[in-house]
Design a protein around this motif. Structure first.
Motif, PDB file in Angstrom:
ATOM      1  N   GLY A  99       0.664  -1.533  -0.407  1.00 45.75           N
ATOM      2  CA  GLY A  99      -0.790   0.110   0.100  1.00 45.75           C
ATOM      3  C   GLY A  99       1.175   1.096   0.013  1.00 45.75           C
ATOM      4  O   GLY A  99       0.477   1.867  -0.657  1.00 45.75           O
ATOM      5  N   LEU A 100       1.552   1.309   1.160  1.00 42.31           N
ATOM      6  CA  LEU A 100       2.681   2.654   0.755  1.00 42.31           C
ATOM      7  C   LEU A 100       3.196   2.407  -0.524  1.00 42.31           C
ATOM      8  O   LEU A 100       3.813   4.086  -0.643  1.00 42.31           O
ATOM      9  CB  LEU A 100       3.833   2.126   1.702  1.00 42.31           C
ATOM     10  N   VAL A 101       4.110   1.279  -1.194  1.00 38.55           N
ATOM     11  CA  VAL A 101       4.402   1.706  -2.034  1.00 38.55           C
ATOM     12  C   VAL A 101       3.582   2.089  -3.728  1.00 38.55           C
ATOM     13  O   VAL A 101       3.893   2.817  -3.874  1.00 38.55           O
ATOM     14  CB  VAL A 101       5.153   0.208  -3.169  1.00 38.55           C
ATOM     15  N   ALA A 102       2.440   1.972  -3.239  1.00 43.56           N
ATOM     16  CA  ALA A 102       0.390   1.939  -4.006  1.00 43.56           C
ATOM     17  C   ALA A 102       0.143   3.557  -4.460  1.00 43.56           C
ATOM     18  O   ALA A 102       0.933   4.322  -5.471  1.00 43.56           O
ATOM     19  CB  ALA A 102      -0.040   1.885  -3.988  1.00 43.56           C
ATOM     20  N   LEU A 103       0.785   3.672  -3.038  1.00 45.02           N
ATOM     21  CA  LEU A 103       0.660   5.298  -2.262  1.00 45.02           C
ATOM     22  C   LEU A 103       1.810   6.694  -3.436  1.00 45.02           C
ATOM     23  O   LEU A 103       1.385   7.184  -3.563  1.00 45.02           O
ATOM     24  CB  LEU A 103      -0.124   5.344  -1.358  1.00 45.02           C
ATOM     25  N   SER A 104       3.199   5.611  -2.715  1.00 44.11           N
ATOM     26  CA  SER A 104       3.938   6.626  -3.655  1.00 44.11           C
ATOM     27  C   SER A 104       3.984   6.855  -4.531  1.00 44.11           C
ATOM     28  O   SER A 104       4.804   7.955  -5.293  1.00 44.11           O
ATOM     29  CB  SER A 104       5.123   5.982  -2.747  1.00 44.11           C
ATOM     30  N   PHE A 105       3.808   5.801  -5.283  1.00 43.17           N
ATOM     31  CA  PHE A 105       3.788   5.930  -7.190  1.00 43.17           C
ATOM     32  C   PHE A 105       2.701   7.000  -7.321  1.00 43.17           C
ATOM     33  O   PHE A 105       3.652   7.425  -8.708  1.00 43.17           O
ATOM     34  CB  PHE A 105       3.580   4.198  -7.446  1.00 43.17           C
ATOM     35  N   VAL A 106       1.385   7.118  -7.048  1.00 42.02           N
ATOM     36  CA  VAL A 106       1.131   8.145  -7.195  1.00 42.02           C
ATOM     37  C   VAL A 106       1.373   9.293  -6.731  1.00 42.02           C
ATOM     38  O   VAL A 106       1.096  10.292  -7.853  1.00 42.02           O
ATOM     39  CB  VAL A 106      -0.915   7.962  -6.480  1.00 42.02           C
ATOM     40  N   LEU A 107       1.831   9.361  -5.376  1.00 42.34           N
ATOM     41  CA  LEU A 107       2.653  11.067  -5.740  1.00 42.34           C
ATOM     42  C   LEU A 107       3.358  11.365  -6.401  1.00 42.34           C
ATOM     43  O   LEU A 107       3.882  12.036  -6.564  1.00 42.34           O
ATOM     44  CB  LEU A 107       2.921  11.046  -3.926  1.00 42.34           C
ATOM     45  N   GLY A 108       4.767  10.302  -6.529  1.00 43.60           N
ATOM     46  CA  GLY A 108       5.600  10.486  -7.204  1.00 43.60           C
ATOM     47  C   GLY A 108       5.247  10.794  -8.475  1.00 43.60           C
ATOM     48  O   GLY A 108       5.882  11.378  -9.797  1.00 43.60           O
ATOM     49  N   ILE A 109       4.165  10.174  -9.281  1.00 35.73           N
ATOM     50  CA  ILE A 109       4.095  10.186 -10.798  1.00 35.73           C
ATOM     51  C   ILE A 109       3.587  11.775 -10.796  1.00 35.73           C
ATOM     52  O   ILE A 109       3.254  12.234 -11.926  1.00 35.73           O
ATOM     53  CB  ILE A 109       2.616   9.052 -11.475  1.00 35.73           C
ATOM     54  N   GLY A 110       2.414  11.991  -9.536  1.00 33.70           N
ATOM     55  CA  GLY A 110       1.554  13.348 -10.108  1.00 33.70           C
ATOM     56  C   GLY A 110       1.910  14.078  -9.886  1.00 33.70           C
ATOM     57  O   GLY A 110       2.741  15.446 -10.714  1.00 33.70           O
ATOM     58  N   LEU A 111       4.165  14.737  -8.973  1.00 32.68           N
ATOM     59  CA  LEU A 111       4.990  15.547  -9.337  1.00 32.68           C
ATOM     60  C   LEU A 111       6.026  15.730 -10.407  1.00 32.68           C
ATOM     61  O   LEU A 111       5.630  16.136 -10.329  1.00 32.68           O
ATOM     62  CB  LEU A 111       5.733  15.080  -7.884  1.00 32.68           C
ATOM     63  N   SER A 112       5.681  13.900 -11.206  1.00 33.89           N
ATOM     64  CA  SER A 112       6.835  14.441 -12.477  1.00 33.89           C
ATOM     65  C   SER A 112       5.968  14.619 -13.159  1.00 33.89           C
ATOM     66  O   SER A 112       6.419  14.918 -14.644  1.00 33.89           O
ATOM     67  CB  SER A 112       6.810  12.566 -12.243  1.00 33.89           C
TER      68      SER A 112
END
Length: 131
Positions: A99-112
């Motif tokens: 879950g942490l990896v999945a949510l961090s992908f959402v935030l990482g893609i959003g920032l990028s």
């Protein structure tokens, strides 16, 4: 700054807030609130600033629909991994890390995403005009 670095910072932000080990903000505050209230408040404000930066950038670049779409894509990838037997969801600790990896992908893609869109289309966002 590459996507991996943005994703890594998002993961560290989420994992610092909560993870299944005893080394996280939520557990630490629950145990030390009365004795270290000022440090807990300072750390909480630093985490809040990190979340505001990531969430604001993510909402501006991909919006709520895009966040849901990225989360759905990650969920579909996990579903395929589960169907092929590559992933066992019986371990709650592993599920938390997933879950942490999945949510961090959402935030990482959003920032990028603004950087990706500019590279693909050659068009800048309104906020990027000063660069």
């Amino acid at each position: 700054m590459s996507f991996v670095l943005r994703w890594l910072f998002a993961f560290v932000l989420l994992a610092a807030t909560y993870n299944p080990t005893r080394w996280n903000y939520v557990q630490w505050v629950a145990q030390n609130w009365e004795t270290q209230m000022s440090v807990a408040a300072l750390a909480g404000l630093l985490l809040l600033i990190g979340y505001i930066i990531y969430l604001r950038a993510t909402l501006r670049s991909i919006g709520l629909f895009g966040m849901g779409l990225v989360l759905a894509l990650v969920g579909a990838i996990l579903w395929v991994a589960y169907d092929f037997g590559w992933l066992d969801l019986q371990n709650p600790t592993l599920n938390t890390w997933i879950g942490l990896v999945a949510l961090s992908f959402v935030l990482g893609i959003g920032l990028s995403w603004s950087h990706v869109r500019r590279a693909l289309s050659g068009q800048s966002d309104i906020d990027d005009v000063d660069e």
